[in-house]
Scaffold this active site. Structure first.
Site, PDB file in Angstrom:
ATOM      1  CG  ASP A 137     -22.808  18.124  13.020  1.00 10.50           C
ATOM      2  OD1 ASP A 137     -22.429  19.256  13.373  1.00 10.50           O
ATOM      3  OD2 ASP A 137     -23.840  17.594  13.452  1.00 10.50           O
ATOM      4  CG  ASP A 171     -24.084  10.831  12.779  1.00  6.51           C
ATOM      5  OD1 ASP A 171     -24.712  11.860  12.438  1.00  6.51           O
ATOM      6  OD2 ASP A 171     -23.552  10.712  13.900  1.00  6.51           O
ATOM      7  CG  ASP A 194     -25.968  13.944   7.772  1.00  2.98           C
ATOM      8  OD1 ASP A 194     -26.154  15.151   7.521  1.00  2.98           O
ATOM      9  OD2 ASP A 194     -25.645  13.525   8.891  1.00  2.98           O
ATOM     10  CG  ASN A 229      10.564  -4.182 -23.819  1.00  4.81           C
ATOM     11  OD1 ASN A 229      11.663  -3.658 -23.990  1.00  4.81           O
ATOM     12  ND2 ASN A 229      10.283  -4.905 -22.753  1.00  4.81           N
ATOM     13  CG  ASN A 268       1.978  -8.587 -21.577  1.00  3.38           C
ATOM     14  OD1 ASN A 268       2.424  -7.510 -21.205  1.00  3.38           O
ATOM     15  ND2 ASN A 268       0.685  -8.868 -21.588  1.00  3.38           N
ATOM     16  CG  ASP A 294       1.633  -7.886 -16.604  1.00  4.80           C
ATOM     17  OD1 ASP A 294       2.108  -6.754 -16.426  1.00  4.80           O
ATOM     18  OD2 ASP A 294       0.690  -8.108 -17.386  1.00  4.80           O
TER      19      ASP A 294
END
Length: 857
Positions: free
Chosen positions: A343, A604, A608, A672, A697, A701
């Site tokens: 709006d 708001d 809505d 890999n 791994n 990570d």
């Protein structure tokens, strides 16, 4: 009064007296007596005791349970569970050391994921406290606001338009009360509610004297006593059906498709590798563990944690900009958003409505029009709104007092508000509302001289004045009145045959820097579209004031005549949707989404909520009505588009950092694992032991946990980005195969130059693969040359620590546990050349790849 029962149910919530099971069949006095309360409300002490007895008024799981489930969820991957089972089998066959190492690595990896997700969840909980839904309760005879979670059986709640119903309740009194219960009954239109007594067998949809938790007030006002809270409400009982999972966001859909892609690749690879190793007469259990470890290596185990931490970091950054995120996954959608609908009030205008004048039908100032408008605005008790506040700021109460007799509150169907007043024996109903609506209920008009004449001869004059005022940018309301009987209250059925008195004009000027803000949104690739109930003339005037010289305007009447396909085509080209009915907002949003856009909606008001639910990103403000705040994904503490543009940038940075992990996982990891799979076919031993694969791994990570703090290039946030599985698949193939080329070079060095045996080969390749996979993150994290886009300090620190740890591992006491041995110094020279060649080749491949596909991740 009888005390409440303290018998405990299986879910630890005490039972209410059995007669309250059908509370709609009770009179208000009887219900109050059974609940041991009265119309003045509970005392603070009694409410606190009941909160301890009945628990918080929420349907969410307890925090400690959530923490346990969050930890257990780290092990939900079928591959991880299979690996745990295989490790247990290995332990049973006597290989205890390897099995314990494998289980320890899995536990450490899972704990890292849990620790990060738990911290992120706690941070988000703290942010959500800033935008709690509150309700008005009578405590100790005084009306005050309390968090919805504090509501207990016996509380007296005070309701008006926009309020959420905090618990199943019995009406004590009401005035023109209409409730949206669509979630329970499927009824599209609001249902009227009145105090009274009904039969115990009355079905839920017919219980006109009761209110259900989760419904909300459309119009009117009421007082009610809360009977049930939390899981005992109708909402709680059927929560599995009602509290449906929110629609999947664009980001969540991308994650799901990414997971499917990895699952397919992993499944094919694992089956082939296991079968080939068995055919080559390698130990079955070792081959099985090796295949599962490969699967874990291909699976980005920390992806859920990385995503959660990235999103939580984004939420904290947004909170500093006064943007509170209620649903974490919506952050990514904010970054992907390419259309924002809102709006105009409070977003492109100041949001401070000011009364310009009160006029007669000829457009001249009228004190009578101002008096009647002021009485209507000052005496209404429905809900506070900017228009009535603006009128009251100018209106001065007359010396002769007026007494309010009754009120018909404003609602979005009638679009008007009526107050019946009495003054010196005269009773008059005064109605204020949208001009065309007011004209439709008038059959006469009062002239500037005070004469009342039929409206037919004056309608053209009124409409011409309305067009002129609207074209000047004023919002125009109509004022009408009607003499009434003092014997009875005025009803909505009597809102007809009224006298049109005049106009009230209001204005809300555009914000000072709105042009710059809209230009910023445009530069970010976000189209801004206005959806307003104001007429097309007002909308056109505002558009021109903010620099849209030839706005494309589509009215609610035109929308009503279009099918969805036609609207979808028109909506893309429209700047302003004017004279829009509440139910058309949702349709506009749905059509824009259907056209392939990521759509945000900022609202708001009471009407809505459906559009906020439908939008990819529902945005509301802190002072919005409860139902809008509840439906929103994001709540702005400041109603400012400038703040939202900062939120968009943060959303894009969050998306970019998440994609860095995805690119790493689908390049180095895939390369890999692909190399390992190939090597296992021509080597007489496993290229890496299962425990070494899992350690690889885990270590690769580890630096990625700092990815949320990494710097993001400007090119990654200059326009909306979305998941593209085809692009990720191509990235994985190009950079994964490139990684494999240098892995096979390492194999060649180890086998032909160094004549490596099993232990030296496994140690050498472990060191090279972790170092290269860790350093390649610095390349794939940016589209630019890596030396022109330096990583964040935490990512750089974590990367450096892992590289040093891996280089030192073969010389440490832990080497023997993992099956590593010391490497000749010459290997490190070869490895340095290979890693340098890999990084240089990756830079060249990256330049070619992005130029060819023209993707700006």
């Amino acid at each position: 009064m009888p005390a409440l029962s303290s018998r405990v149910m299986p879910d630890h919530q005490p039972l209410l007296p059995p007669s309250l099971d059908t509370f709609w069949s009770l009179g208000s006095g009887e219900a109050l007596q059974l609940l041991a309360c009265n119309e003045r409300g509970l005392s603070g002490l009694s409410a606190a005791d009941r909160l301890k007895t009945y628990g918080s008024n929420t349907l969410k799981a307890a925090t400690h349970s959530s923490a346990i489930l969050l930890f257990l969820s780290q092990f939900k991957s079928p591959v991880t569970l299979l690996l745990i089972g295989a490790a247990g089998l290995s332990m049973g066959l006597g290989d205890v050391t390897d099995a314990v190492i494998i289980l320890t690595i899995i536990l450490i990896s899972s704990f890292l994921g849990f620790w990060q997700e738990k911290g992120a969840a706690h941070a988000v909980e703290e942010l959500l406290k800033m935008v709690q839904i509150r309700c008005r309760i009578l405590r100790d005879g005084t009306e005050s606001e309390w968090p919805v979670e504090s509501v207990v059986p016996g509380d007296i709640i005070v309701l008006s338009a926009g309020d959420m119903i905090p618990g199943d309740s019995l009406l004590l009194d009401s005035k023109e009360l209409f409730i949206d219960e669509a979630a329970f009954t499927g009824e599209t239109y609001p249902v009227e509610k009145n105090a009274g007594v009904l039969a115990a067998a009355t079905p839920l949809s017919k219980r006109s004297n009761s209110l259900l938790m989760g419904a909300h007030v459309i119009s009117g006002k009421a007082r009610a006593v809360v009977i049930r809270t939390g899981g005992k409400t109708e909402f709680g009982k059927i929560s599995g059906r009602l509290r449906l999972k929110p629609p999947e966001t664009d980001f969540e859909k991308g994650i799901r498709h990414f997971g499917y892609m990895l699952m397919e690749i992993t499944l094919v690879l694992v089956i082939i590798i296991f079968a080939m190793n068995v055919l080559l007469h390698k130990p079955v259990l070792d081959s099985f563990l090796f295949s599962l470890a490969l699967a874990v290596g291909l699976t980005p185990q920390l992806l859920p944690a990385i995503i959660t931490v990235n999103l939580a970091a984004g939420a904290r950054a947004m909170a500093k900009q006064k943007v509170i995120v209620k649903r974490l996954s919506s952050i990514e959608n904010v970054g992907s958003m390419n259309i924002l609908c809102s709006d105009k009030t409070g977003t492109i205008t100041e949001g401070k409505v000011t009364l310009k004048d009160a006029l007669d039908i000829n457009g001249d100032h009228s004190e009578k029009t101002l008096l009647y408008a002021g009485l209507n605005a000052s005496l209404q008790q429905g809900f506070t709104n900017p228009i009535d506040q603006a009128i009251c700021a100018v209106y001065k109460a007359p010396a002769v007092s007026f007494t309010v007799q009754c009120e018909i509150p404003y609602d979005f169907i009638r679009k008007r508000l009526t107050v019946q007043v009495q003054q010196e024996g005269r009773n008059v109903a005064i109605t204020k509302g949208a001009l065309k609506v007011i004209l439709d209920i008038c059959d006469r008009v009062e002239t500037e001289k005070g004469a009342v004449v039929p409206i037919d001869g004056k309608r053209a004059t009124v409409m011409e004045q309305y067009r002129q005022l609207s074209a000047a940018g004023f919002r125009v309301l109509g004022i009408a009145y009607k003499d009434t009987s003092k014997e009875k209250d005025f009803t909505r059925e009597e809102e007809k045959d009224m006298v049109f008195l005049g106009f009230v004009t209001l204005f809300d000027p555009p914000k000072a820097h709105i042009r710059e803000t809209l230009d910023k949104l445009h530069s970010l690739g976000v189209q801004f579209k206005v959806i307003t109930g104001d007429n097309a003339l007002v909308a056109d005037s505002i558009a021109r004031q903010i620099g849209v010289l030839a706005p494309a305007i589509l009215t609610g009447g035109q929308i009503g005549q279009m099918n969805d396909d036609a609207l979808m085509q028109q909506a893309k080209m429209t700047n302003i949707f004017a004279e829009v009915e509440p139910n058309q907002k949702e349709r506009i949003i749905a059509c824009l989404k259907k056209a392939g856009n990521v759509v945000g909606f900022m609202g708001d008001g009471v009407n809505d909520a459906p559009a906020l639910h439908t939008a990819d990103v529902g945005i509301s403000v802190d002072d919005a009505v409860d139902v809008a705040k509840e439906a929103a994904d994001i709540v702005l503490l400041d109603q400012d588009l400038g703040v939202l543009s900062e939120g968009i940038m943060i959303g894009r940075r969050t998306f970019a950092n998440t994609m860095k992990y995805v690119f790493m996982a689908t390049s180095a990891n895939f390369g890999n694992m692909f190399s390992m799979a190939g090597a296992s076919l021509f080597l007489s031993f496993l290229p890496l032991l299962p425990k070494q694969i899992l350690l690889t791994n885990l270590l690769t990570d580890f630096p990625e946990m700092a990815i949320a703090t990494d710097r993001v290039d400007a090119v990654a946030v200059d326009k909306p980005h979305r998941w593209d599985i085809r692009f990720i698949r191509r990235f994985m193939l190009v950079f994964g195969l490139l990684s494999s080329v240098f892995d096979y070079l390492t194999f060649g060095v180890l086998l032909f130059f160094m004549k490596a045996g099993e232990k030296v080969f496994q140690t050498g390749w472990f060191v090279e693969s972790v170092v290269s996979a860790t350093l390649i993150v610095l390349v794939v994290r940016t589209r630019l040359p890596f030396f022109k886009s330096l990583p964040g300090k935490y990512l750089m620190l974590a990367t450096s620590l892992i590289v040093l740890a891996v280089l030192a591992l073969p010389f440490s006491p832990l080497a023997g546990l993992f099956g590593f041995v010391r490497l000749p110094l010459s290997f490190y020279g070869w490895m340095g050349l290979i890693v340098a060649g890999y990084i240089g080749s990756a830079e060249l491949a990256k330049k070619w790849f992005y130029r060819k596909l023209q993707k700006n991740y």
